[in-house]
Design a protein around this motif. Structure first.
Motif, mmCIF file in Angstrom:
data_model
loop_
_atom_site.group_PDB
_atom_site.id
_atom_site.type_symbol
_atom_site.label_atom_id
_atom_site.label_comp_id
_atom_site.label_asym_id
_atom_site.label_seq_id
_atom_site.Cartn_x
_atom_site.Cartn_y
_atom_site.Cartn_z
ATOM 1 N N LEU A 19 -6.069 -6.837 -9.002
ATOM 2 C CA LEU A 19 -5.402 -8.064 -9.443
ATOM 3 C C LEU A 19 -6.417 -9.196 -9.622
ATOM 4 O O LEU A 19 -6.382 -9.923 -10.627
ATOM 5 C CB LEU A 19 -4.327 -8.469 -8.427
ATOM 6 N N LEU A 20 -7.341 -9.316 -8.676
ATOM 7 C CA LEU A 20 -8.369 -10.354 -8.787
ATOM 8 C C LEU A 20 -9.249 -10.083 -10.001
ATOM 9 O O LEU A 20 -9.695 -11.006 -10.689
ATOM 10 C CB LEU A 20 -9.200 -10.414 -7.501
ATOM 11 N N GLY A 21 -9.458 -8.789 -10.282
ATOM 12 C CA GLY A 21 -10.221 -8.398 -11.456
ATOM 13 C C GLY A 21 -9.524 -8.839 -12.736
ATOM 14 O O GLY A 21 -10.164 -9.311 -13.688
ATOM 15 N N MET A 22 -8.196 -8.724 -12.754
ATOM 16 C CA MET A 22 -7.428 -9.147 -13.922
ATOM 17 C C MET A 22 -7.563 -10.653 -14.145
ATOM 18 O O MET A 22 -7.687 -11.120 -15.282
ATOM 19 C CB MET A 22 -5.947 -8.801 -13.739
ATOM 20 N N ILE A 23 -7.529 -11.397 -13.049
ATOM 21 C CA ILE A 23 -7.669 -12.858 -13.166
ATOM 22 C C ILE A 23 -9.051 -13.186 -13.749
ATOM 23 O O ILE A 23 -9.177 -13.995 -14.668
ATOM 24 C CB ILE A 23 -7.484 -13.554 -11.802
ATOM 25 N N ALA A 24 -10.059 -12.513 -13.209
ATOM 26 C CA ALA A 24 -11.427 -12.773 -13.660
ATOM 27 C C ALA A 24 -11.599 -12.398 -15.130
ATOM 28 O O ALA A 24 -12.227 -13.137 -15.903
ATOM 29 C CB ALA A 24 -12.409 -12.002 -12.786
ATOM 30 N N ALA A 25 -11.000 -11.262 -15.539
ATOM 31 C CA ALA A 25 -11.114 -10.819 -16.934
ATOM 32 C C ALA A 25 -10.454 -11.842 -17.862
ATOM 33 O O ALA A 25 -10.982 -12.170 -18.925
ATOM 34 C CB ALA A 25 -10.464 -9.450 -17.084
ATOM 35 N N ARG A 26 -9.300 -12.342 -17.429
ATOM 36 C CA ARG A 26 -8.575 -13.343 -18.217
ATOM 37 C C ARG A 26 -9.418 -14.609 -18.378
ATOM 38 O O ARG A 26 -9.481 -15.207 -19.431
ATOM 39 C CB ARG A 26 -7.244 -13.658 -17.503
ATOM 40 N N ARG A 27 -10.099 -14.954 -17.272
ATOM 41 C CA ARG A 27 -10.932 -16.157 -17.292
ATOM 42 C C ARG A 27 -12.110 -15.961 -18.255
ATOM 43 O O ARG A 27 -12.397 -16.829 -19.081
ATOM 44 C CB ARG A 27 -11.443 -16.461 -15.875
ATOM 45 N N ASP A 28 -12.739 -14.784 -18.178
ATOM 46 C CA ASP A 28 -13.873 -14.488 -19.058
ATOM 47 C C ASP A 28 -13.446 -14.554 -20.522
ATOM 48 O O ASP A 28 -14.148 -15.089 -21.369
ATOM 49 C CB ASP A 28 -14.451 -13.097 -18.749
#
Lengths: 185, 317
Positions: free
Chosen positions: B290-299
């Motif tokens: 889930l944290l990875g998804m947030i980071a990907a969205r941010r990128d």
């Protein structure tokens, strides 16, 4: 179901005692059943909250006090917050539990033992100590094996310290428990 | 802002991540926490289940210790602690009850003008944040928004009940956590189970009770489309997170795989605080995807912004 002779079974002193100890007016209950409808413990109860309230109103002491529900109550106060007549139903449940205990009518030994185990760790260390409570409870009752299932993860994540924290004022805390026990005698 | 601080026993055990993130977030928000010297356990549910007087005596010792900090009020992250400490003080407004409690203590509690006990009030850290920091100022500190994730907020029983003692938020539909999560950029879904009991500490004597009740809550969260549950209570967290597999088995569902966060962990994350302020490593349901998804969205968003800037710079030259 057995018949109850209301002219013989009613103990209105009991009702008055419950009202006095809980500070609630039991006559205000008109049996709408809202407490029972919202109670998360209802599915585990052997007598529903609204039935217990009715038993108190009727002065039926044993019906009100001899049930496991008093121990299974989760103290979530949903009943109290939804009572249309403003009765703190959870406080009544708690009062009844104390009264049942005084009569020697503890209906759920494991739950009572859990509370005792918890309070003993507080008495001797000043704080609660999760691992100690679990071990003490399981030792006392030979129950609670369901907790073993979560133990590996809890221990792996170092979420349950092996060593209790002892506070300086632990003897002061212990004296609170001692005085309480003496007072109850 | 300076507050006496009562961490509660679980802060040293099962909820170390809550304790670490609470400390870090309060510091970031300019709330100074002064730990109550030599505090004792509030007695939790077992004490008030056995005796109101015993429970109030344990609370009274803490509140008198808290007086030594020179602060006006006390904060605690744990709803059960805050409920017991509030309730003890509330009941001791009655002089007769106070007298009974005083008999259990080494030193009697100080007396107020009305004859009740003169002790400081306790608030949950959540209430203090809600009342002292507005949502806009929380939003202004966010450097890592929780973009694109759907959460439900689970409050449990004790933050807002009983209403006349808790004096916080709505007893049936509280919004404090929802508002904070919105300020952090998450999509907060409506949730009917916000204040349904998780089964509390009944797991020790009988795992079926929290298993059934928490299973229902997690199932409803999943059905609502949530990717994570946000909570403010160590005991709720234990039932929903540490016992999640057990809850799924007992309630006859597939493993939910729902990360359950303390709201302070997500505040710390969104504020861009260091890793040790969040202690995500303490969670047993892996939050990394889930944290990875947030980071990907941010990128993705940042890449789009850079691309846009490059284009407009190109057009200008």
């Amino acid at each position: 179901m057995s018949n109850t002779r209301l002219d013989q079974a009613r103990d209105l002193d009991f009702k008055r005692q419950v009202e006095k100890e809980s500070g609630q007016n039991l006559s205000a209950c008109y049996q709408c059943g809202k407490c029972t409808a919202g109670c998360p413990g209802a599915q585990f109860y052997d007598r529903q909250v609204s039935q217990i309230m009715r038993a108190v109103q009727m002065g039926l002491k044993e019906e009100a006090l001899k049930n496991r529900s008093l121990w299974l109550c989760l103290s979530c106060s949903t009943c109290s917050s939804r009572c249309p007549n403003g009765i703190d139903v959870a406080a009544v449940m708690e009062t009844l539990r104390s009264m049942a205990r005084r009569e020697g009518w503890v209906q759920d030994r494991p739950i009572e033992s859990f509370w005792k185990a918890f309070l003993d760790t507080v008495k001797y260390t000043g704080r609660s100590y999760e691992l100690g409570v679990m071990a003490d409870f399981m030792g006392r009752t030979l129950r609670g094996w369901g907790n073993v299932e979560i133990a590996p993860q809890a221990l792996l994540k170092n979420k349950m310290p092996f060593v209790p924290s002892l506070i300086h004022g632990r003897y002061e805390v212990a004296r609170i428990f001692t005085r309480y026990a003496e007072k109850r005698r | 802002m300076r507050f006496a601080y009562y961490p509660g026993c679980s802060g040293h055990g099962s909820s170390v991540e809550y304790e670490a993130s609470t400390q870090a977030v309060c510091k970031a928000l300019g709330m100074e926490l002064v730990e109550v010297p030599d505090w004792n356990c509030c007695g939790s549910t077992p004490a008030h289940s056995v005796s109101h007087e015993l429970s109030a005596a344990l609370a009274a010792r803490n509140l008198m210790q808290a007086g030594k900090t020179g602060c006006d009020c006390m904060l605690t992250p744990c709803p059960s602690c805050s409920s017991n400490l509030k309730m003890g003080r509330h009941r001791m407004q009655d002089p007769d009850f106070k007298a009974g409690v005083d008999e259990l203590l080494d030193e009697p509690t100080p007396t107020a003008e009305n004859g009740g006990a003169d002790l400081m009030e306790t608030y949950s850290v959540l209430q203090a944040i809600t009342e002292n920091v507005d949502a806009a100022s929380i939003a202004s500190r966010v450097i890592r928004p929780l973009e694109g994730i759907k959460v439900v907020c689970y409050y449990g029983c004790l933050l807002s009940r009983p209403a006349e003692v808790a004096k916080f938020d709505d007893p049936e539909n509280p919004m404090a956590l929802d508002n904070i999560m919105k300020a952090l950029g998450a999509e907060v879904l409506p949730f009917a189970m916000k204040t349904e009991c998780c089964g509390a500490a009944m797991g020790i004597p009988d795992v079926n009770i929290p298993g059934t009740l928490s299973g229902r809550i997690l199932d409803a969260a999943k059905a609502a489309g949530a990717q994570a549950v946000v909570t403010a209570c160590p005991l709720c967290h234990m039932n929903l997170e540490l016992r999640q597999r057990q809850a799924a088995r007992i309630s006859g569902k597939e493993f939910f795989g729902l990360p359950v966060f303390y709201y302070t962990q997500l505040l710390a994350y969104a504020f861009g605080l260091p890793e040790e302020a969040m202690r995500f490593d303490k969670l047993t349901v892996n939050p990394a995807p889930l944290l990875g998804m947030i980071a990907a969205r941010r990128d993705e968003r940042m890449a789009a912004v850079i691309e846009n800037n490059r284009k407009s710079a190109g057009a200008a030259s």
